[in-house]
Enzyme design. Structure first.
Site, PDB file in Angstrom:
ATOM      1  N   TYR A  32       0.827  -1.200   0.000  1.00  0.00           N
ATOM      2  CA  TYR A  32       0.000   0.000   0.000  1.00  0.00           C
ATOM      3  C   TYR A  32       0.859   1.247   0.000  1.00  0.00           C
ATOM      4  O   TYR A  32       2.061   1.200   0.245  1.00  0.00           O
ATOM      5  CB  TYR A  32      -0.955   0.003   1.195  1.00  0.00           C
ATOM      6  CG  TYR A  32      -0.325   0.380   2.519  1.00  0.00           C
ATOM      7  CD1 TYR A  32      -0.537   1.637   3.077  1.00  0.00           C
ATOM      8  CD2 TYR A  32       0.468  -0.523   3.227  1.00  0.00           C
ATOM      9  CE1 TYR A  32       0.024   1.995   4.288  1.00  0.00           C
ATOM     10  CE2 TYR A  32       1.030  -0.187   4.449  1.00  0.00           C
ATOM     11  CZ  TYR A  32       0.809   1.075   4.978  1.00  0.00           C
ATOM     12  OH  TYR A  32       1.381   1.422   6.177  1.00  0.00           O
ATOM     13  N   LYS A 150       6.574  -1.913   1.696  1.00  0.00           N
ATOM     14  CA  LYS A 150       5.429  -1.334   2.413  1.00  0.00           C
ATOM     15  C   LYS A 150       4.221  -2.262   2.269  1.00  0.00           C
ATOM     16  O   LYS A 150       3.330  -2.050   1.433  1.00  0.00           O
ATOM     17  CB  LYS A 150       5.117   0.072   1.898  1.00  0.00           C
ATOM     18  CG  LYS A 150       4.200   0.887   2.827  1.00  0.00           C
ATOM     19  CD  LYS A 150       4.119   2.321   2.344  1.00  0.00           C
ATOM     20  CE  LYS A 150       3.174   3.153   3.209  1.00  0.00           C
ATOM     21  NZ  LYS A 150       3.701   3.372   4.565  1.00  0.00           N
ATOM     22  N   GLU A 182      12.692   2.141  13.839  1.00  0.00           N
ATOM     23  CA  GLU A 182      11.784   3.210  13.398  1.00  0.00           C
ATOM     24  C   GLU A 182      10.572   3.249  14.304  1.00  0.00           C
ATOM     25  O   GLU A 182      10.437   2.429  15.227  1.00  0.00           O
ATOM     26  CB  GLU A 182      11.365   2.982  11.942  1.00  0.00           C
ATOM     27  CG  GLU A 182      10.724   1.641  11.688  1.00  0.00           C
ATOM     28  CD  GLU A 182      10.549   1.331  10.196  1.00  0.00           C
ATOM     29  OE1 GLU A 182      10.694   2.250   9.375  1.00  0.00           O
ATOM     30  OE2 GLU A 182      10.278   0.172   9.885  1.00  0.00           O
ATOM     31  N   LEU A 206      11.536   1.135   6.634  1.00  0.00           N
ATOM     32  CA  LEU A 206      10.860   1.593   5.425  1.00  0.00           C
ATOM     33  C   LEU A 206      11.634   2.759   4.820  1.00  0.00           C
ATOM     34  O   LEU A 206      12.100   3.639   5.531  1.00  0.00           O
ATOM     35  CB  LEU A 206       9.441   2.048   5.758  1.00  0.00           C
ATOM     36  CG  LEU A 206       8.592   2.463   4.554  1.00  0.00           C
ATOM     37  CD1 LEU A 206       8.305   1.270   3.649  1.00  0.00           C
ATOM     38  CD2 LEU A 206       7.294   3.113   5.011  1.00  0.00           C
TER      39      LEU A 206
END
Length: 286
Positions: A32, A150, A182, A206
């Site tokens: 996504y 992702k 993260e 990411l």
């Protein structure tokens, strides 16, 4: 009621349907992107499209037939739903074969599922949260090791946000082998002096589209950038901290695991980077 997009059709949201055999539903087999909308225009759209292309390639997933029309679809949804500020959510899955199976379906007979919808968030760029900053806790990073893709596998990040909520905080930073990877849905940074420190790109995090833009703007503003691992303890001793994402832009962090950073208010560099990011991104919005 919103109009959404499903496999070539614009539909009222209560009429939109996806098969129970869709692999995103059964296997989490989907990717996504989320693109912010400010003033009715898309922010960093090209970057999101390139990352979507990369995610599909990394998972050996077919592009949807409408891939080359995604900009037009985004714009049409923004227009139809009268979105001034908000987001457009896009999801591509491997599709819905005739039955459940671990083996990837034949791409000749099972086509990807493409879904898009909007979320209206008036005043998105004027978030009062940015004026006071957020508080984060640290949690163990228990995700799989292809975080650079992702995917829709968001259960653990959701659990992390719930852990933060139960602790009376806003978000969580994940830690692996002693170093911060993260946030639950964002990239993490600390500031020491004039130096911005953030983890280097790898399969561990990411490859944030907002991250790339913010680091570029930071360098242009004569701020030093160092891409390396850092610990929670180092972060607690930093001058400032912040996160970046498509929906929060640049968001100051003022507390980490109960330790207040500085005087407990958003730092000057985080505030300035937020201003620069919004100003420059609006110039190139489409």
């Amino acid at each position: 009621m919103r109009t959404v997009y499903v496999n070539g059709d614009y539909l009222p949201e209560n009429e939109a349907k996806v098969s129970i055999f869709d692999r995103a539903f059964l296997m989490g087999d989907g990717v996504y992107e989320v693109t912010s909308v400010l003033g009715g225009k898309l922010i960093d759209f090209d970057g999101h499209l390139k990352r979507l292309d990369r995610s599909l390639n990394e998972l050996d997933m077919q592009k949807p037939e409408a891939f080359d029309d995604l900009l037009a679809i985004h714009r049409e949804l923004v227009r139809i739903n009268d979105v001034t500020d908000g987001m457009v959510y896009l999801q591509v899955t491997r599709g819905a074969p005739d039955d459940r199976d671990f083996v990837f379906p034949d791409p000749e007979t099972t086509k990807p599922t493409l879904v898009l919808f909007t979320q209206s968030k008036p005043g998105l760029a004027q978030s009062p949260v940015a004026d006071k900053g957020i508080r984060v806790i640290s949690i163990e990073d228990l995700r799989w090791h292809r975080r650079d893709i992702k995917t829709t596998q968001l259960l653990y990040p959701s659990m992390g946000k719930m852990m933060a909520k139960k602790a009376g905080c806003d978000d969580a930073w994940m830690v692996e082998d002693g170093a911060v990877t993260e946030g639950t849905s964002n990239n993490a940074y600390i500031v020491k002096g004039n130096k911005i420190i953030t983890r280097a790109l790898s399969n561990d995090i990411l490859h944030g589209i907002t991250r790339a833009a913010v680091l570029r703007f930071a360098r242009e503003a004569q701020m030093e950038v160092e891409e390396r691992n850092f610990t929670i303890e180092e972060a607690q001793g930093a001058d400032e901290a912040f996160i970046t994402s498509a929906s929060t832009f640049v968001m100051p962090v003022v507390e980490i695991d109960g330790v207040t950073l500085g005087d407990g208010t958003p730092g000057a560099r985080a505030r300035r980077l937020r201003e620069i990011y919004l100003e420059e991104s609006l110039k190139t919005a489409i």
